[in-house]
Design a protein around this motif. Structure first.
Motif, PDB file in Angstrom:
ATOM      1  N   ALA A 172       1.290   8.424  11.555  1.00  0.00           N
ATOM      2  CA  ALA A 172       1.909   7.124  11.694  1.00  0.00           C
ATOM      3  C   ALA A 172       0.852   6.177  11.391  1.00  0.00           C
ATOM      4  CB  ALA A 172       2.016   6.995  13.347  1.00  0.00           C
ATOM      5  N   GLU A 173      -0.740   6.680  11.040  1.00  0.00           N
ATOM      6  CA  GLU A 173      -1.391   5.612  10.875  1.00  0.00           C
ATOM      7  C   GLU A 173      -1.703   5.469   9.107  1.00  0.00           C
ATOM      8  OE1 GLU A 173      -5.221   5.923  13.243  1.00  0.00           O
ATOM      9  OE2 GLU A 173      -4.030   7.794  14.368  1.00  0.00           O
ATOM     10  N   LEU A 174      -0.817   6.265   8.505  1.00  0.00           N
ATOM     11  CA  LEU A 174      -0.972   6.563   7.039  1.00  0.00           C
ATOM     12  C   LEU A 174      -0.183   5.687   6.242  1.00  0.00           C
ATOM     13  CD1 LEU A 174      -1.537  10.375   6.945  1.00  0.00           C
ATOM     14  CD2 LEU A 174      -3.248   8.701   7.184  1.00  0.00           C
ATOM     15  N   ASP A 175       0.632   4.934   6.813  1.00  0.00           N
ATOM     16  CA  ASP A 175       1.774   4.010   5.974  1.00  0.00           C
ATOM     17  C   ASP A 175       1.100   3.004   4.754  1.00  0.00           C
ATOM     18  OD1 ASP A 175       1.062   2.530   7.794  1.00  0.00           O
ATOM     19  OD2 ASP A 175       2.940   1.446   8.271  1.00  0.00           O
ATOM     20  N   GLN A 176      -0.112   2.731   5.338  1.00  0.00           N
ATOM     21  CA  GLN A 176      -0.982   1.653   4.348  1.00  0.00           C
ATOM     22  C   GLN A 176      -1.878   2.190   3.267  1.00  0.00           C
ATOM     23  OE1 GLN A 176       0.331  -1.330   4.295  1.00  0.00           O
ATOM     24  NE2 GLN A 176       1.670  -0.607   5.860  1.00  0.00           N
ATOM     25  N   THR A 177      -1.664   3.607   3.370  1.00  0.00           N
ATOM     26  CA  THR A 177      -2.838   4.375   2.257  1.00  0.00           C
ATOM     27  C   THR A 177      -2.188   4.367   0.972  1.00  0.00           C
ATOM     28  OG1 THR A 177      -1.796   6.560   2.819  1.00  0.00           O
ATOM     29  CG2 THR A 177      -3.724   5.661   4.201  1.00  0.00           C
ATOM     30  N   TRP A 178      -2.918   4.474  -0.103  1.00  0.00           N
ATOM     31  CA  TRP A 178      -2.335   4.367  -1.387  1.00  0.00           C
ATOM     32  C   TRP A 178      -1.474   5.706  -1.763  1.00  0.00           C
ATOM     33  CZ3 TRP A 178      -3.639   8.438  -4.544  1.00  0.00           C
ATOM     34  CH2 TRP A 178      -4.756   9.123  -4.543  1.00  0.00           C
ATOM     35  N   GLN A 179      -2.018   6.966  -0.877  1.00  0.00           N
ATOM     36  CA  GLN A 179      -1.278   8.193  -1.078  1.00  0.00           C
ATOM     37  C   GLN A 179      -0.005   8.048  -0.578  1.00  0.00           C
ATOM     38  OE1 GLN A 179      -4.546   7.797   0.057  1.00  0.00           O
ATOM     39  NE2 GLN A 179      -5.961   9.496  -0.466  1.00  0.00           N
ATOM     40  N   PHE A 180       0.392   7.637   0.585  1.00  0.00           N
ATOM     41  CA  PHE A 180       1.697   7.489   1.140  1.00  0.00           C
ATOM     42  C   PHE A 180       2.318   6.299   0.310  1.00  0.00           C
ATOM     43  CE2 PHE A 180       4.893   5.451   3.723  1.00  0.00           C
ATOM     44  CZ  PHE A 180       5.658   6.533   3.991  1.00  0.00           C
ATOM     45  N   GLN A 181       2.013   5.291  -0.002  1.00  0.00           N
ATOM     46  CA  GLN A 181       2.728   4.162  -0.819  1.00  0.00           C
ATOM     47  C   GLN A 181       3.089   4.936  -1.927  1.00  0.00           C
ATOM     48  OE1 GLN A 181       0.430   0.767  -1.030  1.00  0.00           O
ATOM     49  NE2 GLN A 181       0.231   0.616   1.095  1.00  0.00           N
ATOM     50  N   LEU A 182       2.269   5.770  -2.715  1.00  0.00           N
ATOM     51  CA  LEU A 182       2.682   6.205  -4.153  1.00  0.00           C
ATOM     52  C   LEU A 182       3.817   7.260  -3.673  1.00  0.00           C
ATOM     53  CD1 LEU A 182       1.507   5.900  -6.947  1.00  0.00           C
ATOM     54  CD2 LEU A 182       0.222   7.851  -6.583  1.00  0.00           C
ATOM     55  N   LEU A 183       3.648   8.143  -2.830  1.00  0.00           N
ATOM     56  CA  LEU A 183       4.655   9.212  -2.593  1.00  0.00           C
ATOM     57  C   LEU A 183       6.084   8.461  -2.021  1.00  0.00           C
ATOM     58  CD1 LEU A 183       5.707  12.103  -1.517  1.00  0.00           C
ATOM     59  CD2 LEU A 183       4.948  11.604   0.649  1.00  0.00           C
ATOM     60  N   TYR A 184       5.968   7.166  -1.312  1.00  0.00           N
ATOM     61  CA  TYR A 184       7.256   6.713  -1.066  1.00  0.00           C
ATOM     62  C   TYR A 184       8.019   6.087  -2.157  1.00  0.00           C
ATOM     63  CZ  TYR A 184      10.095   3.008   1.271  1.00  0.00           C
ATOM     64  OH  TYR A 184      11.156   2.603   1.559  1.00  0.00           O
ATOM     65  N   GLU A 185       7.204   5.346  -2.940  1.00  0.00           N
ATOM     66  CA  GLU A 185       7.623   4.837  -4.286  1.00  0.00           C
ATOM     67  C   GLU A 185       8.266   5.907  -5.274  1.00  0.00           C
ATOM     68  OE1 GLU A 185       8.232   1.690  -5.112  1.00  0.00           O
ATOM     69  OE2 GLU A 185       7.039   0.815  -3.474  1.00  0.00           O
ATOM     70  N   VAL A 186       7.681   6.962  -5.441  1.00  0.00           N
ATOM     71  CA  VAL A 186       8.423   8.221  -6.081  1.00  0.00           C
ATOM     72  C   VAL A 186       9.599   8.704  -5.423  1.00  0.00           C
ATOM     73  CG1 VAL A 186       7.869  10.377  -6.887  1.00  0.00           C
ATOM     74  CG2 VAL A 186       6.273   8.881  -6.997  1.00  0.00           C
ATOM     75  N   ALA A 187       9.522   8.871  -4.156  1.00  0.00           N
ATOM     76  CA  ALA A 187      10.662   9.654  -3.446  1.00  0.00           C
ATOM     77  C   ALA A 187      12.089   8.469  -3.434  1.00  0.00           C
ATOM     78  CB  ALA A 187      10.342   9.638  -2.057  1.00  0.00           C
ATOM     79  N   GLN A 188      11.813   7.114  -3.570  1.00  0.00           N
ATOM     80  CA  GLN A 188      12.759   6.164  -3.528  1.00  0.00           C
ATOM     81  C   GLN A 188      13.188   6.134  -5.117  1.00  0.00           C
ATOM     82  OE1 GLN A 188      13.963   5.350  -0.862  1.00  0.00           O
ATOM     83  NE2 GLN A 188      13.010   4.166   0.661  1.00  0.00           N
ATOM     84  N   ASN A 189      12.453   6.316  -5.845  1.00  0.00           N
ATOM     85  CA  ASN A 189      12.874   6.505  -7.396  1.00  0.00           C
ATOM     86  C   ASN A 189      13.709   7.620  -7.533  1.00  0.00           C
ATOM     87  OD1 ASN A 189      11.908   4.468  -9.768  1.00  0.00           O
ATOM     88  ND2 ASN A 189      10.415   4.285  -7.871  1.00  0.00           N
ATOM     89  N   PHE A 190      13.431   8.646  -7.029  1.00  0.00           N
ATOM     90  CA  PHE A 190      14.156  10.117  -7.188  1.00  0.00           C
ATOM     91  C   PHE A 190      15.709   9.971  -6.458  1.00  0.00           C
ATOM     92  CE2 PHE A 190      10.532  13.562  -7.309  1.00  0.00           C
ATOM     93  CZ  PHE A 190      10.003  12.954  -8.398  1.00  0.00           C
ATOM     94  N   ALA A 191      15.595   9.024  -5.427  1.00  0.00           N
ATOM     95  CA  ALA A 191      16.904   9.244  -4.827  1.00  0.00           C
ATOM     96  C   ALA A 191      17.691   8.022  -5.528  1.00  0.00           C
ATOM     97  CB  ALA A 191      16.792   8.412  -3.282  1.00  0.00           C
TER      98      ALA A 191
END
Length: 221
Positions: free
Chosen positions: A97-116
């Motif tokens: 829950a504390e990781l949503d502002q990290t570059w790692q999560f943001q990168l993962l999130y953007e990739v996942a949304q692009n996949f969808a």
């Protein structure tokens, strides 16, 4: 029947990640689903992310791209893939829950949304082996962000510990690694296309960094 397939899919993913490391008991998700605001729709609307701790790294992974489509009667495995980012950053060793502002999560999130949004990434990976993407407005330092603020990733690099796919209840589920690139490496891909992606994959194997997303390494080009 759909509930059985969904539950079986969740079980397969969880059981697999347990063989890799310790799963955080919580998942990271949204208070309001982005699909209700015009964002890409995941197979069951559910959009979640998990964290797995290993002795030497932290893995953040999408959890839902391979859920079965809830509007398709025939047994299916959604997009038949999940994406993940493995990092050696000790700052990630905290509750997800504390990781949503990290570059790692943001990168993962953007990739996942692009996949969808694209829907056919698994087929592209099977055809080309590795893929690349670039994003803006991610908070990563130079040399991993270029002068225009663009950040590149290479997708589908092989891991020594994590298999390319796992067996799902309806079909195989591709596990797609995400590796952050230096600005020089991104430029190399822009100049050389598919041949550049293939060469970088070879150079990462030689470097020994493989699919790992770390800011503590030298550019390979």
């Amino acid at each position: 029947m759909k509930d059985d397939l969904f539950n079986a899919t969740v079980s397969v993913r969880n059981n697999f990640w347990k063989t890799i490391g310790k799963i955080d008991p919580d998942v990271l998700t949204h208070l309001i689903n982005p699909a209700f605001r015009g964002g890409p729709r995941w197979p069951t609307l559910r959009q979640a992310f998990v964290k797995i701790e290993t002795p030497n790294s932290i893995i953040l992974a999408s959890d839902g791209l391979s859920d079965p489509f809830d509007d398709v009667e025939e047994p299916n495995q959604g997009f038949s893939l999940e994406c993940y980012l493995e990092s050696d950053d000790p700052a990630l060793r905290k509750n997800i829950a504390e990781l949503d502002q990290t570059w790692q999560f943001q990168l993962l999130y953007e990739v996942a949304q692009n996949f969808a949004h694209h829907g056919g990434v698994k087929e592209l990976l099977e055809r080309h082996g590795v893929l690349s993407m670039e994003f803006s407005y991610l908070d990563v330092p130079e040399p991993f962000s270029n002068e225009e603020g663009r950040v590149g990733v290479l997708l589908g690099l092989e891991s020594e510990q994590i298999p390319t796919s796992i067996i799902g209840p309806a079909s195989d589920i591709r596990l797609v690694s995400i590796k952050i690139l230096t600005s020089q490496e991104l430029q190399y891909i822009l100049q050389n296309g598919a041949a550049g992606r293939k060469k970088l994959a070879e150079l990462f194997r030689e470097q020994g960094s493989h699919h790992l997303s770390t800011l503590i390494r030298n550019s390979v080009v």
